[in-house]
Design a protein around this motif. Structure first.
Motif, short mmCIF file in Angstrom:
data_model
loop_
_atom_site.label_atom_id
_atom_site.label_comp_id
_atom_site.label_asym_id
_atom_site.label_seq_id
_atom_site.Cartn_x
_atom_site.Cartn_y
_atom_site.Cartn_z
N ALA A 96 46.32 -5.93 4.98
CA ALA A 96 45.37 -5.99 3.87
C ALA A 96 45.97 -5.52 2.55
CB ALA A 96 44.13 -5.15 4.20
N MET A 134 49.90 -8.62 1.10
CA MET A 134 49.39 -9.23 -0.14
C MET A 134 50.41 -9.13 -1.28
SD MET A 134 46.40 -10.33 0.65
CE MET A 134 45.49 -10.14 2.18
N LEU A 162 51.15 -6.09 -2.49
CA LEU A 162 50.78 -4.88 -3.24
C LEU A 162 51.81 -3.78 -3.06
CD1 LEU A 162 46.99 -4.75 -2.37
CD2 LEU A 162 47.93 -4.90 -4.67
N MET A 193 45.58 -0.66 -10.75
CA MET A 193 44.17 -1.01 -10.56
C MET A 193 43.28 0.23 -10.64
SD MET A 193 44.11 -4.21 -7.90
CE MET A 193 45.01 -3.51 -6.53
N HIS A 241 40.57 -0.07 -1.40
CA HIS A 241 39.39 -0.89 -1.70
C HIS A 241 38.19 -0.55 -0.81
CE1 HIS A 241 41.34 -3.71 1.36
NE2 HIS A 241 40.13 -3.56 1.85
N ILE A 293 41.89 -15.47 6.74
CA ILE A 293 41.86 -14.01 6.87
C ILE A 293 40.45 -13.68 7.34
CG2 ILE A 293 41.91 -11.80 5.64
CD1 ILE A 293 44.09 -12.99 3.85
N TYR A 313 36.45 -5.20 6.94
CA TYR A 313 37.74 -5.80 6.59
C TYR A 313 38.59 -4.71 5.96
CZ TYR A 313 41.58 -7.97 4.25
OH TYR A 313 42.84 -8.28 3.85
N PRO A 314 39.80 -4.47 6.46
CA PRO A 314 40.37 -5.08 7.66
C PRO A 314 39.73 -4.52 8.92
CG PRO A 314 41.85 -3.40 6.78
CD PRO A 314 40.73 -3.53 5.80
N ALA A 315 40.16 -5.04 10.07
CA ALA A 315 39.52 -4.66 11.32
C ALA A 315 39.69 -3.18 11.60
CB ALA A 315 40.14 -5.46 12.46
N PHE A 335 47.19 -8.84 -9.56
CA PHE A 335 46.50 -8.40 -8.34
C PHE A 335 45.10 -7.92 -8.71
CE2 PHE A 335 50.98 -7.71 -7.34
CZ PHE A 335 51.07 -8.31 -6.08
N GLY A 336 44.20 -8.04 -7.77
CA GLY A 336 42.85 -7.56 -8.02
C GLY A 336 42.19 -7.05 -6.75
N ILE A 337 41.13 -6.29 -6.94
CA ILE A 337 40.23 -5.90 -5.86
C ILE A 337 38.90 -6.59 -6.13
CG2 ILE A 337 38.93 -4.02 -4.79
CD1 ILE A 337 41.31 -2.20 -5.29
N ARG A 362 35.01 -5.59 0.69
CA ARG A 362 35.96 -5.66 -0.42
C ARG A 362 37.33 -6.02 0.10
NH1 ARG A 362 34.44 -0.01 -3.33
NH2 ARG A 362 32.37 -0.57 -4.09
N ALA A 363 38.14 -6.57 -0.77
CA ALA A 363 39.50 -6.94 -0.38
C ALA A 363 40.40 -6.88 -1.61
CB ALA A 363 39.52 -8.35 0.21
N ALA A 364 41.68 -6.65 -1.35
CA ALA A 364 42.69 -6.69 -2.40
C ALA A 364 43.54 -7.92 -2.18
CB ALA A 364 43.55 -5.44 -2.35
N GLN A 424 45.96 -11.33 -4.45
CA GLN A 424 46.55 -11.85 -5.68
C GLN A 424 45.49 -12.56 -6.51
OE1 GLN A 424 50.05 -14.13 -4.61
NE2 GLN A 424 50.81 -12.48 -3.29
N VAL A 476 53.09 -15.02 5.71
CA VAL A 476 51.87 -14.23 5.92
C VAL A 476 50.73 -14.87 5.15
CG1 VAL A 476 53.07 -12.03 6.30
CG2 VAL A 476 52.48 -12.72 3.97
N ASN A 477 49.52 -14.60 5.58
CA ASN A 477 48.34 -15.10 4.87
C ASN A 477 47.93 -14.11 3.79
OD1 ASN A 477 48.31 -17.29 6.54
ND2 ASN A 477 46.74 -16.48 7.91
N VAL A 478 47.72 -14.62 2.58
CA VAL A 478 47.34 -13.73 1.47
C VAL A 478 46.08 -14.26 0.81
CG1 VAL A 478 49.73 -13.06 1.05
CG2 VAL A 478 48.74 -14.91 -0.28
N PHE A 479 45.30 -13.35 0.25
CA PHE A 479 44.15 -13.73 -0.55
C PHE A 479 44.61 -14.17 -1.94
CE2 PHE A 479 41.25 -10.95 2.06
CZ PHE A 479 40.34 -11.95 2.39
#
Lengths: 399, 130
Positions: free
Chosen positions: A138, A142, A144, A152, A261, B14, B27-29, B81-83, B91-93, B95, B122-125
């Motif tokens: 997470a 990403m 980060l 942030m 977060h 995700i 999230y996350p698990a 990047f953002g939340i 919530r998630a963090a 790109q 990898v999978n990214v937001f």
């Protein structure tokens, strides 16, 4: 009643780029300074236990079993020794474990060693190693890094409390002023508000790293080591030391969500608040009793935020104290008298130990001219890992 | 009948997780539900695994940064990047791909596969305007 625990020896190597030296050699060199300071160099086997704080030795130095290596380097076998890894809070965790070993009766004399060599790799590699503190999927996946999380955090805090980039620069100016007088600080130069903010060309020397954080808003990547020798103040063994103990009056620690977060309010650092409350309760003091503080500021915004969480200022008001000069060395409540992580440097495993070294130097009245706090009674340090997800607060007292 | 679709390229996802006992989403698990202490078993062998759901769609930007010092592998000058917060409160963090980010703006969360960092993809937001 548990034993009172005091600090009778300190050592710190000048932080900076020590990449040509071996990690364990740096630790051993600094430990030797602490043994000399305590007056037990020849008599060093009275140490019952060593705790070694290090975060990245396995990744950067490709070395494990660092505590065992250090014992041999100091010719201290068969002294018990263990490694403590708790992220950038490893140092204060080791101090806490040293305290617990004495308070529990397991040991009478404990050496706490914190050390790190982060400049053996490139800056981005060091940043990447530290980023492994984050949640693997997470946060880390990403892309980060901790400067990103710090950026942030800073944006949210600044928008909410009206903190400006000039305020961040004011923290840096103060910290570098203190650091320039600290012979152990990584960065020994000063900076002016004109150079890093007010001048039209300030952005050239003070460019963005992770907006709104600029170069002068973030700590350097440092190598270094710091050492403490703790003693049971209620044991006759205390007479074997030449220095009067500085008492560890309170220790508190707490944790928070792994992911920033997932906090109800991402700019509230509940673990900082709770660890401080626990330390105050143990020490029997209040925020207004604190004479000066060393606060964990890899990003200068955190100096302001932490000072509020530990109750030194009301929420959102630390910036006003900064602007009035209250947190300067001659102010009402000096903060980061060592220069903080910003100027002293941040060799992650050593940082928490070095903060307590600074408390002892100030409480002994032995800080360098120009950065000695006047008649301090209680000093506080806050050391944390992650973005405040594992925090240790320590309060030391001059009795 | 053999289901050959399992060999098709899967869309990157995700997932958020929902406690089957009390319905709290994560999230996350996590391994234990913070609300009812129900346990999760990712293998699903001893205990049933939790319900998972794809985490994407509308969200609100809580804070952001533009990072100029990127880790190894990123071949661009900066990355945003953002939340964000989803309507269900998770919530998630991740790109951020928007020209002028403003705290509080509405965005849409997508998931993409990224190979920028060393190691396996990898999978990214990615949070964008649409």
């Amino acid at each position: 009643m548990t034993a009172r625990v005091g600090i009778v020896g300190i050592g710190q190597i000048k932080f900076g780029n020590l990449s040509e030296y071996d990690l364990v050699d740096i630790m051993a060199y600094t430990a030797t300074d602490a043994l000399i300071d305590a007056g037990i160099l020849e008599n060093r086997r009275i140490i019952d236990q060593i705790f070694v704080a290090n975060m990245l030795g396995g990744m950067i130095n490709h070395q494990t079993g660092i505590a065992s290596a250090l014992v041999s380097r100091l010719d201290l076998e068969p002294t018990a020794a263990e490694l403590v890894e708790n992220g950038p809070a490893s140092g204060a965790s080791a101090v806490k474990l040293g305290y617990m070993a004495i308070a529990s009766g397991i040991a009478n004399v404990v050496m706490v060693v914190g050390g790190e060599t982060m400049r053996k790799v490139t800056g981005w590699e060091a940043t990447d190693c530290v980023a492994t503190l984050g949640h693997p999927e997470a946060e880390y996946d990403m892309g980060l890094t901790f400067p990103a999380l710090g950026g942030m955090f800073a944006r949210l805090y600044m928008e909410r409390y009206g903190v400006t980039e000039r305020d961040l620069a004011l923290v840096a100016v103060k910290d570098h002023e203190n650091g320039s007088k600290n012979k152990y600080a990584h960065i020994d130069g000063t900076c002016t508000i004109e150079a890093i903010h007010d001048s039209p060309n300030a952005h050239v020397v003070n460019n963005y790293v992770a907006e709104p954080l600029r170069l002068f808003s973030v700590c350097p990547v440092s190598d270094g080591a710091a050492v403490l020798i703790l003693v049971n103040m209620d044991s006759p063994i205390v007479e074997k030391f030449k220095k009067k103990p500085i008492r560890i009056a309170g220790i508190g620690s707490a944790t928070d969500t792994h992911c920033m977060h997932n906090r109800k309010d991402p700019v509230e650092m509940g673990a900082v608040k709770l660890s401080a409350e626990r330390a105050y309760a143990m020490a029997g003091v209040k925020p207004e009793d604190i004479s000066f503080a060393e606060l964990h500021d890899p990003f200068v915004i955190l100096e302001l935020a932490i000072s509020e969480e530990v109750g030194l200022f009301p929420r959102g008001k630390a910036v006003e104290a900064l602007r009035r000069g209250e947190t300067g060395i001659d102010g009402r409540l000096p903060i980061n008298t060592s220069g903080g992580l910003k100027a002293k440097g941040h060799p992650v495993g050593a940082t928490g130990v070095s903060q307590v070294v600074e408390l002892v130097r100030q409480l002994r009245g032995k800080a360098e001219k120009g950065r000695q706090v006047k008649d301090p009674r209680y000093g506080m340090s806050v050391n944390f890992g992650g973005l405040a997800n594992n925090v240790i607060t320590i309060i030391c007292a001059k009795d | 009948m053999i289901d050959f679709s399992i060999y098709d390229k899967q869309e990157p996802k995700i997932y958020g997780y929902k406690c089957p006992k009390c319905g709290t989403a994560y999230y996350p698990a996590t391994m234990l539900c913070a609300k009812c202490s129900n346990r999760r078993d990712p293998s699903g062998i001893v205990h049933p695994d939790w319900d998972k759901f794809s985490l994407e769609g509308p969200c609100k930007l809580l804070t952001w940064t533009r990072v100029w010092a990127l880790p190894e592998g990123y071949d661009r000058p900066y990355l945003l990047f953002g939340i964000v917060e989803f309507p269900n409160g998770l919530r998630a963090a991740g790109q951020l791909e928007t020209e002028n980010p403003v705290t509080g703006m509405d965005l849409v969360a997508h998931v993409k596969e990224s190979s920028e960092r060393p190691g396996p993809p990898v999978n990214v937001f990615v949070f964008s305007d649409d």
